[in-house]
Design a protein around this motif. Structure first.
Motif, mmCIF file in Angstrom:
data_model
loop_
_atom_site.group_PDB
_atom_site.id
_atom_site.type_symbol
_atom_site.label_atom_id
_atom_site.label_comp_id
_atom_site.label_asym_id
_atom_site.label_seq_id
_atom_site.Cartn_x
_atom_site.Cartn_y
_atom_site.Cartn_z
ATOM 1 N N VAL A 1 -28.543 40.678 -23.602
ATOM 2 C CA VAL A 1 -27.781 41.308 -22.520
ATOM 3 C C VAL A 1 -27.111 42.565 -23.057
ATOM 4 C CG1 VAL A 1 -25.904 41.053 -20.854
ATOM 5 C CG2 VAL A 1 -27.308 39.070 -21.448
ATOM 6 N N SER A 2 -27.334 43.682 -22.376
ATOM 7 C CA SER A 2 -26.622 44.920 -22.702
ATOM 8 C C SER A 2 -25.309 44.956 -21.932
ATOM 9 C CB SER A 2 -27.466 46.141 -22.323
ATOM 10 O OG SER A 2 -28.543 46.307 -23.213
ATOM 11 N N VAL A 3 -24.258 45.490 -22.560
ATOM 12 C CA VAL A 3 -22.948 45.596 -21.925
ATOM 13 C C VAL A 3 -22.491 47.053 -21.992
ATOM 14 C CG1 VAL A 3 -20.520 44.900 -21.997
ATOM 15 C CG2 VAL A 3 -22.331 43.221 -22.483
ATOM 16 N N LEU A 4 -22.111 47.593 -20.832
ATOM 17 C CA LEU A 4 -21.648 48.980 -20.742
ATOM 18 C C LEU A 4 -20.258 48.998 -20.133
ATOM 19 C CD1 LEU A 4 -22.241 52.037 -21.005
ATOM 20 C CD2 LEU A 4 -23.332 51.927 -18.744
ATOM 21 N N SER A 5 -19.298 49.534 -20.869
ATOM 22 C CA SER A 5 -17.913 49.625 -20.395
ATOM 23 C C SER A 5 -17.757 50.857 -19.509
ATOM 24 C CB SER A 5 -16.964 49.700 -21.593
ATOM 25 O OG SER A 5 -15.628 49.787 -21.168
ATOM 26 N N ILE A 6 -17.074 50.686 -18.366
ATOM 27 C CA ILE A 6 -16.959 51.747 -17.366
ATOM 28 C C ILE A 6 -15.537 52.290 -17.312
ATOM 29 C CG2 ILE A 6 -17.259 52.346 -14.921
ATOM 30 C CD1 ILE A 6 -19.850 51.596 -16.342
ATOM 31 N N MET B 1 -15.714 46.869 -15.875
ATOM 32 C CA MET B 1 -14.701 47.867 -15.551
ATOM 33 C C MET B 1 -13.321 47.214 -15.641
ATOM 34 S SD MET B 1 -14.951 50.373 -12.253
ATOM 35 C CE MET B 1 -13.550 51.306 -11.670
ATOM 36 N N LYS B 2 -13.050 46.643 -16.806
ATOM 37 C CA LYS B 2 -11.788 45.918 -17.011
ATOM 38 C C LYS B 2 -11.554 45.793 -18.508
ATOM 39 C CE LYS B 2 -9.230 41.954 -15.208
ATOM 40 N NZ LYS B 2 -8.612 41.463 -16.445
ATOM 41 N N THR C 1 -20.072 53.175 -23.706
ATOM 42 C CA THR C 1 -18.983 53.417 -22.758
ATOM 43 C C THR C 1 -19.238 54.646 -21.903
ATOM 44 O OG1 THR C 1 -17.397 52.480 -24.336
ATOM 45 C CG2 THR C 1 -16.489 53.819 -22.573
ATOM 46 N N MET C 2 -18.914 54.522 -20.612
ATOM 47 C CA MET C 2 -18.763 55.687 -19.759
ATOM 48 C C MET C 2 -17.314 56.131 -19.926
ATOM 49 S SD MET C 2 -21.737 56.222 -18.492
ATOM 50 C CE MET C 2 -21.528 57.353 -17.134
ATOM 51 N N VAL C 3 -17.108 57.162 -20.752
ATOM 52 C CA VAL C 3 -15.759 57.554 -21.174
ATOM 53 C C VAL C 3 -15.042 58.289 -20.048
ATOM 54 C CG1 VAL C 3 -14.431 58.875 -22.859
ATOM 55 C CG2 VAL C 3 -16.536 57.698 -23.568
ATOM 56 N N ALA C 4 -13.851 57.806 -19.717
ATOM 57 C CA ALA C 4 -13.062 58.413 -18.645
ATOM 58 C C ALA C 4 -12.519 59.772 -19.081
ATOM 59 C CB ALA C 4 -11.907 57.495 -18.259
ATOM 60 N N PRO C 5 -12.520 60.751 -18.179
ATOM 61 C CA PRO C 5 -11.980 62.076 -18.496
ATOM 62 C C PRO C 5 -10.459 62.095 -18.359
ATOM 63 C CG PRO C 5 -12.820 62.093 -16.267
ATOM 64 C CD PRO C 5 -13.097 60.712 -16.816
ATOM 65 N N LEU D 1 -21.333 59.470 -20.792
ATOM 66 C CA LEU D 1 -21.898 58.345 -21.528
ATOM 67 C C LEU D 1 -21.776 58.541 -23.028
ATOM 68 C CD1 LEU D 1 -23.622 55.729 -21.648
ATOM 69 C CD2 LEU D 1 -25.653 57.218 -21.612
ATOM 70 N N ARG D 2 -21.257 57.513 -23.711
ATOM 71 C CA ARG D 2 -21.303 57.451 -25.165
ATOM 72 C C ARG D 2 -21.986 56.148 -25.543
ATOM 73 N NH1 ARG D 2 -17.257 55.680 -29.869
ATOM 74 N NH2 ARG D 2 -17.879 53.720 -28.889
ATOM 75 N N THR D 3 -23.189 56.263 -26.081
ATOM 76 C CA THR D 3 -23.922 55.053 -26.459
ATOM 77 C C THR D 3 -23.438 54.556 -27.817
ATOM 78 O OG1 THR D 3 -25.699 56.388 -27.429
ATOM 79 C CG2 THR D 3 -25.959 55.688 -25.138
#
Length: 339
Positions: free
Chosen positions: A270-275, A247-248, A291-295, A327-329
Motif C-alpha cells: 500500500v502506498s501512502v501519500l500525505s495531503i 489528510m490528517k 507528501t503534497m506539501v502545503a504552501p 508533490l515531494r516523493t
C-alpha cells in the motif's frame, strides 16, 4: 528617553521619515527603514502605542483568528502564522494569534472594542457563521480558506481540487486503481462542514468516478489511535486498496502502524501519500511520507498582504489566490503491486 529627533539624527534622516517608520503612515524604503529601526534600538527609543492609536484611530494590530475547539494547531498552521506575522511586521503592523469561538459569538468584543484594525480568518467552514458576523461588523478581513460561495470575499487558499486531482493522477501513473482517503472525523463537532475536507472529498469522488477506478473514504478520530482505527476500517471496506491519501497529520503514524498490523507493507503493498502537510512532518515517519506539501508560508504572506492592502487603501482589487500543494516523493509511495 530618546526623542524622535535624536533617532533622526543618528539615522541621518528627517524627523518626518522617523515618524513614517514609527507610525507606518507612508512608504519608506526597506534600507532606510532598517537604518531607522537600528537607531531606535541603539537609543532604546520606544514609541507610545496608545498615543499613536488615539491620534490615528488605528492600532496597527491585526488578529489571526483561530477556533478554540480541539487541537488544530499543526506545523502547517504554524507556517501560516509565522509568515503572516513576518509580513505584517515588514509593513508596520503587529499580528496576534486570537482564539475565537467557532460560532463567532465573541467577535463583537474583539472588533467593536477597537483592539484590532482587521482580521485574518482561518479554519474556514463551507457555511461559516464567523464570516457573517465580520461582515455585519463591517471590519476589514481576509480568509485563509473559502466558504461555499466566496466570490464576493477576499481569500487565499490551498487549491484542494487541483491537489487531490494531482495526487490521484500521480498514483494512477504508478498503476494504482483502488484508492482510499482518510479525513478527520468532524461530525457532530463545531468544525463540521470544514471546507478543505468537503472539497477534498468531493474531488476524490469525482476523479474516481471513471471506469476501472475505486475509492473509499474513511474518517479518523483523534491522534495515532484514530489512524490505526482508520486503517482497519479502510481495509475492511476495501481489502484490495493499494493507495491511501491521508489528510490528517496527527493520525498519519497510526495509519502506518495499522497497515503494518494488518500485514500490509508500505509501500510494497500500500502506498501512502500525505495531503496538505509539511516536509518536516513527513520526515518524522517511517517510512518517510511522500507528501503534497502545503504552501503555508506563501499563503500566510499573501493573506497578510491582502488584509493590509485593504487597511492602507493600496489596492481596490478583491484578492482571490488559489495555490496548489506541490508533490515531494519519498519512501511511502511506489508502483502498485503487480504493476
Amino acid at each position: 528617553m530618546a526623542t524622535m529627533q535624536q533617532v533622526a539624527d543618528r539615522a541621518g534622516v528627517s524627523i518626518a521619515t522617523v515618524s513614517f517608520v514609527v507610525n507606518g503612515t507612508k512608504y519608506v524604503t526597506p534600507a532606510t527603514t532598517a537604518r531607522v529601526r537600528a537607531a531606535m534600538r541603539d537609543l532604546k527609543f520606544r514609541g507610545n502605542v496608545v498615543a499613536r492609536a488615539l491620534a490615528s484611530r488605528r492600532t496597527r494590530i491585526i488578529a489571526l483568528l483561530f477556533p478554540t475547539t480541539g487541537d488544530r494547531f499543526s506545523p502547517t498552521t504554524s507556517q501560516f502564522f509565522m509568515s503572516a506575522a513576518e509580513r505584517a511586521s515588514e509593513r508596520g503592523y503587529h499580528l496576534v494569534l486570537w482564539p475565537v469561538d467557532p460560532a463567532g459569538d465573541d467577535l463583537d468584543d474583539l472588533v467593536s472594542g477597537g483592539l484590532v484594525d482587521g482580521v485574518i480568518l482561518m479554519e474556514v467552514r463551507m457555511d461559516d457563521p464567523r464570516v457573517a458576523v465580520l461582515t455585519d461588523l463591517d471590519v476589514p478581513f481576509t480568509l485563509i480558506g473559502r466558504t461555499r460561495d466566496s466570490s464576493g470575499l477576499p481569500y487565499v487558499d490551498i487549491d484542494f481540487e487541483t491537489t487531490i486531482t494531482d495526487s490521484i493522477d500521480h498514483l494512477a501513473a504508478l498503476g494504482h486503481r483502488r484508492f482510499g482517503l482518510v479525513l478527520e472525523d468532524l461530525e457532530g463537532t463545531p468544525m463540521a462542514g470544514y471546507a478543505p475536507h468537503l472539497r477534498a472529498e468531493a474531488t476524490f469522488a469525482s476523479r474516481l468516478a471513471g471506469p476501472g477506478l475505486h475509492g473509499t473514504v474513511t474518517y479518523a478520530g483523534p491522534g495515532s489511535e484514530g489512524g490505526r482505527a482508520a486503517a482497519s476500517e479502510m481495509l475492511e471496506a476495501d481489502p484490495d486498496v493499494s493507495a491511501v491519501l491521508v489528510m490528517k497529520d496527527d493520525s498519519s503514524a497510526g495509519l502506518l502502524v495499522g497497515l503494518y498490523a494488518a500485514g500490509r507493507r508500505v509501500p510494497e503493498d500500500v502506498s501512502v501519500l500525505s495531503i496538505a502537510s509539511s516536509e518536516t512532518n513527513a520526515d518524522q515517519h517511517y517510512p518517510r511520507l511522500s507528501t503534497m506539501v502545503a504552501p503555508g508560508r506563501e499563503l500566510g504572506t499573501r493573506a497578510a498582504d491582502a488584509l493590509i492592502d485593504q487597511l492602507d487603501g493600496t489596492s481596490d482589487d478583491l484578492p482571490h489566490f488559489l495555490l496548489p500543494c506541490t508533490l515531494r516523493t519519498a519512501e511511502s509511495t511506489a508502483p502498485a503491486p503487480g504493476a
